[in-house]
Design an enzyme around this catalytic site. Structure first.
Site, mmCIF file in Angstrom:
data_model
loop_
_atom_site.group_PDB
_atom_site.id
_atom_site.type_symbol
_atom_site.label_atom_id
_atom_site.label_comp_id
_atom_site.label_asym_id
_atom_site.label_seq_id
_atom_site.Cartn_x
_atom_site.Cartn_y
_atom_site.Cartn_z
ATOM 1 N N ASP A 277 0.858 -1.168 0.000
ATOM 2 C CA ASP A 277 0.000 0.000 0.000
ATOM 3 C C ASP A 277 0.903 1.228 0.000
ATOM 4 O O ASP A 277 2.078 1.153 0.356
ATOM 5 C CB ASP A 277 -0.915 -0.005 1.248
ATOM 6 C CG ASP A 277 -2.045 1.013 1.112
ATOM 7 O OD1 ASP A 277 -2.886 1.072 2.016
ATOM 8 O OD2 ASP A 277 -2.065 1.735 0.094
ATOM 9 N N ASP B 231 -7.869 -7.611 0.844
ATOM 10 C CA ASP B 231 -6.929 -7.696 1.977
ATOM 11 C C ASP B 231 -7.675 -7.237 3.222
ATOM 12 O O ASP B 231 -8.552 -6.362 3.136
ATOM 13 C CB ASP B 231 -5.702 -6.785 1.757
ATOM 14 C CG ASP B 231 -5.967 -5.372 2.279
ATOM 15 O OD1 ASP B 231 -6.552 -4.573 1.518
ATOM 16 O OD2 ASP B 231 -5.621 -5.094 3.455
ATOM 17 N N CYS C 137 -12.572 -28.362 8.972
ATOM 18 C CA CYS C 137 -11.322 -27.694 8.566
ATOM 19 C C CYS C 137 -10.139 -28.657 8.533
ATOM 20 O O CYS C 137 -9.973 -29.509 9.406
ATOM 21 C CB CYS C 137 -11.028 -26.559 9.554
ATOM 22 S SG CYS C 137 -9.561 -25.604 9.120
ATOM 23 N N CYS D 106 -6.901 -27.508 8.441
ATOM 24 C CA CYS D 106 -5.678 -26.752 8.769
ATOM 25 C C CYS D 106 -4.898 -27.458 9.865
ATOM 26 O O CYS D 106 -5.394 -28.374 10.528
ATOM 27 C CB CYS D 106 -6.043 -25.327 9.202
ATOM 28 S SG CYS D 106 -6.464 -25.136 10.934
ATOM 29 N N CYS E 237 -6.651 -27.546 13.290
ATOM 30 C CA CYS E 237 -7.864 -28.397 13.393
ATOM 31 C C CYS E 237 -7.607 -29.860 13.050
ATOM 32 O O CYS E 237 -8.322 -30.745 13.519
ATOM 33 C CB CYS E 237 -8.952 -27.861 12.462
ATOM 34 S SG CYS E 237 -9.494 -26.213 12.882
ATOM 35 N N HIS F 256 -5.421 -21.020 11.774
ATOM 36 C CA HIS F 256 -6.765 -21.436 11.384
ATOM 37 C C HIS F 256 -7.510 -20.334 10.607
ATOM 38 O O HIS F 256 -8.085 -20.566 9.546
ATOM 39 C CB HIS F 256 -7.607 -21.830 12.599
ATOM 40 C CG HIS F 256 -9.051 -21.987 12.218
ATOM 41 N ND1 HIS F 256 -9.535 -23.117 11.578
ATOM 42 C CD2 HIS F 256 -10.093 -21.120 12.300
ATOM 43 C CE1 HIS F 256 -10.812 -22.945 11.294
ATOM 44 N NE2 HIS F 256 -11.181 -21.737 11.715
HETATM 45 O O1 LIG Z 1 -8.555 4.453 0.267
HETATM 46 C C1 LIG Z 1 -7.537 3.819 0.584
HETATM 47 N N1 LIG Z 1 -6.348 4.092 -0.012
HETATM 48 C C2 LIG Z 1 -5.216 3.430 0.322
HETATM 49 N N2 LIG Z 1 -5.189 2.461 1.246
HETATM 50 C C3 LIG Z 1 -6.347 2.136 1.904
HETATM 51 C C4 LIG Z 1 -6.321 1.130 2.903
HETATM 52 C C5 LIG Z 1 -7.498 0.827 3.573
HETATM 53 N N3 LIG Z 1 -7.750 -0.045 4.600
HETATM 54 C C6 LIG Z 1 -9.057 0.128 4.873
HETATM 55 N N4 LIG Z 1 -9.705 -0.498 5.838
HETATM 56 C C7 LIG Z 1 -8.988 -1.360 6.734
HETATM 57 C C8 LIG Z 1 -9.106 -0.704 8.043
HETATM 58 N N5 LIG Z 1 -8.492 -1.578 8.989
HETATM 59 C C9 LIG Z 1 -9.499 -1.905 10.008
HETATM 60 C C10 LIG Z 1 -8.837 -2.666 11.133
HETATM 61 O O2 LIG Z 1 -7.713 -1.933 11.635
HETATM 62 C C11 LIG Z 1 -6.709 -1.685 10.642
HETATM 63 C C12 LIG Z 1 -7.296 -0.894 9.509
HETATM 64 N N6 LIG Z 1 -9.660 1.004 4.057
HETATM 65 C C13 LIG Z 1 -8.694 1.479 3.245
HETATM 66 C C14 LIG Z 1 -8.747 2.460 2.253
HETATM 67 C C15 LIG Z 1 -7.558 2.788 1.590
HETATM 68 ZN ZN LIG Z 2 -8.722 -24.934 11.129
#
Ligand SMILES: O=c1[nH]cnc2cc3nc(NCCN4CCOCC4)[nH]c3cc12
Ligand SMILES: [Zn+2]
Length: 390
Positions: free
Chosen positions: A92, A272, A310, A312, A315, A354
């Site tokens: 990212d 992801d 499962c 894995c 499990c 898991h």
């Molecule tokens: O617009 C985006 N641009 C570039 N990277 C991102 C990553 C991103 N990640 C999330 N959500 C994940 C949020 N997680 C929730 C749990 O704690 C960690 C972050 N939304 C996202 C939006 C963007």
């Molecule tokens: Zn498992």
């Protein structure tokens, strides 16, 4: 380099089966990408990741820039040798993490000024700097630097005007990212990121301008940022399938098992999320028939594994034969409950194995269903099973 081949499409949804060829290997899609923020998928050896079917993992530009720093990364020729993961890596841009710094950052057209959360140093992240860092990491898929438009800030819900201004800056940064990526002669693939907040017509404007820039792949950003679930689902239903069919589509930061299956139905190829690894560390486990909390006293004497279907290592042990097929080599819920009560480190290691296996196997089942033209039936059975409860 990136090549995306469409292998099958579903007649009753936007779902598709594809194959992504990158510099470090081939990835079968739809795919879930485990998150390895600091150059490690927390508590899991690279070999175990391979054994459970991981094909591509995430690294994080911002965190790796902070620690260990570009000089160390460059001395290894990038992230693969450093973390001993030799299949594809997606990084990212770092923008999302810088945004998460809240008041400790100042956004300008040029880029973002902020104080290092590690040592307080004054730092600057721009599309050009992000491209330079990701080039040093040598990730197979590089994300443009964008502004992840917030859903709300200190109780103020982002207005359409604010979302438009943010989206338009991300388009300008997409062009700058593309120019710098080319100037650096980066041999990998750069993805554009669609923004536009929770407004479909802004999403449409964003994707049209990004498609005109001809990126090899596209992400839908600006979701999973605290918005109501129905807003995320609305954007997921609107945007992915409007992106070019012959290019990969990545939905960032999503989501629950249900989000993944519905995301595939909406035309998404790549996901992801920290959910499987983060939830594992706090004892929440995903199973075919619902979620389970190892801390719950009802598991104290339960000889069954976390998930009876499962295969894995947690499990089914090394035999890989699941409980419901007669396997008895796995760890029991009673044992996982015990490890949790004692705060033993093996607990989170096993629940992480898991949960990652659950997400990766779910995507394998989705790919199989698409190959055999039975995705619609799979989608219904999945929802029924998950709502059964354990
Ligand atoms: O617009 C985006 N641009 C570039 N990277 C991102 C990553 C991103 N990640 C999330 N959500 C994940 C949020 N997680 C929730 C749990 O704690 C960690 C972050 N939304 C996202 C939006 C963007
Ligand atoms: Zn498992």
């Amino acid at each position: 380099m990136l090549q995306f081949d469409l292998l099958a499409t579903d007649a009753s949804s936007h779902a598709r089966r594809g194959q992504l060829t990158l510099n470090h290997g081939v990835v079968q899609t739809p795919i879930f990408m485990p998150v390895g923020t600091y150059g490690t998928v927390k508590g899991v050896m690279p070999r175990s990741l391979e054994e459970m079917g991981a094909q591509i993992i995430l690294g994080n530009t911002f965190h790796l820039w902070m620690r260990p720093g570009l000089d160390v990364m460059a001395s290894f020729g990038g992230l693969h040798a450093f973390e001993q993961w030799h299949k594809p890596i997606l990084t990212d841009s770092g923008g999302f993490q810088v945004w998460s710094l809240g008041d400790m950052r100042k956004i300008t057209e040029e880029g973002v000024h902020f104080a290092s959360p590690v040592n307080g140093d004054k730092l600057f992240m721009s599309p050009e700097v992000s491209m330079q860092i990701q080039t040093a990491l040598n990730s197979d898929i590089v994300m443009q630097l964008d502004e992840c438009t917030p859903y709300e800030t200190k109780g103020h819900i982002t207005t359409e005007d604010e979302a438009r201004r943010s989206m338009e800056m991300s388009i300008r940064w997409a062009k700058r990212s593309q120019n710098e990526f080319a100037r650096l002669n980066n041999p990998n693939a750069l993805f554009g990121i669609v923004q536009g907040g929770m407004f479909e017509h802004l999403r449409q404007e964003s994707l049209e301008q990004l498609v005109a820039l001809d990126f090899p792949g596209y992400a839908v950003g600006g979701v999973s940022v605290g918005e109501p679930k129905e807003d995320m689902r609305r954007i997921m239903a609107h945007t992915p399938h409007r992106l070019p069919a012959h290019k990969p589509r990545y939905l960032m930061g999503v989501g629950t098992p249900e989000d993944l299956v519905e995301g595939v139905a909406s035309g998404v190829d790549m996901f992801d999320c920290v959910m499987p690894t983060r939830n594992a560390r706090n004892g929440t486990v995903f199973t075919r028939y619902g979620d389970l909390k190892v801390r719950n006293a009802r598991h104290k004497q339960d000889h069954q594994p976390l998930d009876t279907s499962c295969s894995c290592h947690a499990c089914a042990g090394v035999s890989g034969i699941s409980w419901d097929k007669g396997g008895r080599a796995g760890f029991s819920r009673a044992y996982l409950h015990h490890l949790d009560r004692c705060g033993e480190m093996l607990g989170p290691m096993l629940t992480t194995i898991h949960n990652l296996h659950y997400y990766l196997n779910l995507m394998q089942e989705v790919r199989d269903a698409l190959e055999h033209n039975r995705f619609s039936a799979f989608r219904q059975q999945f929802a029924t099973d998950r709502s059964r409860g354990i």
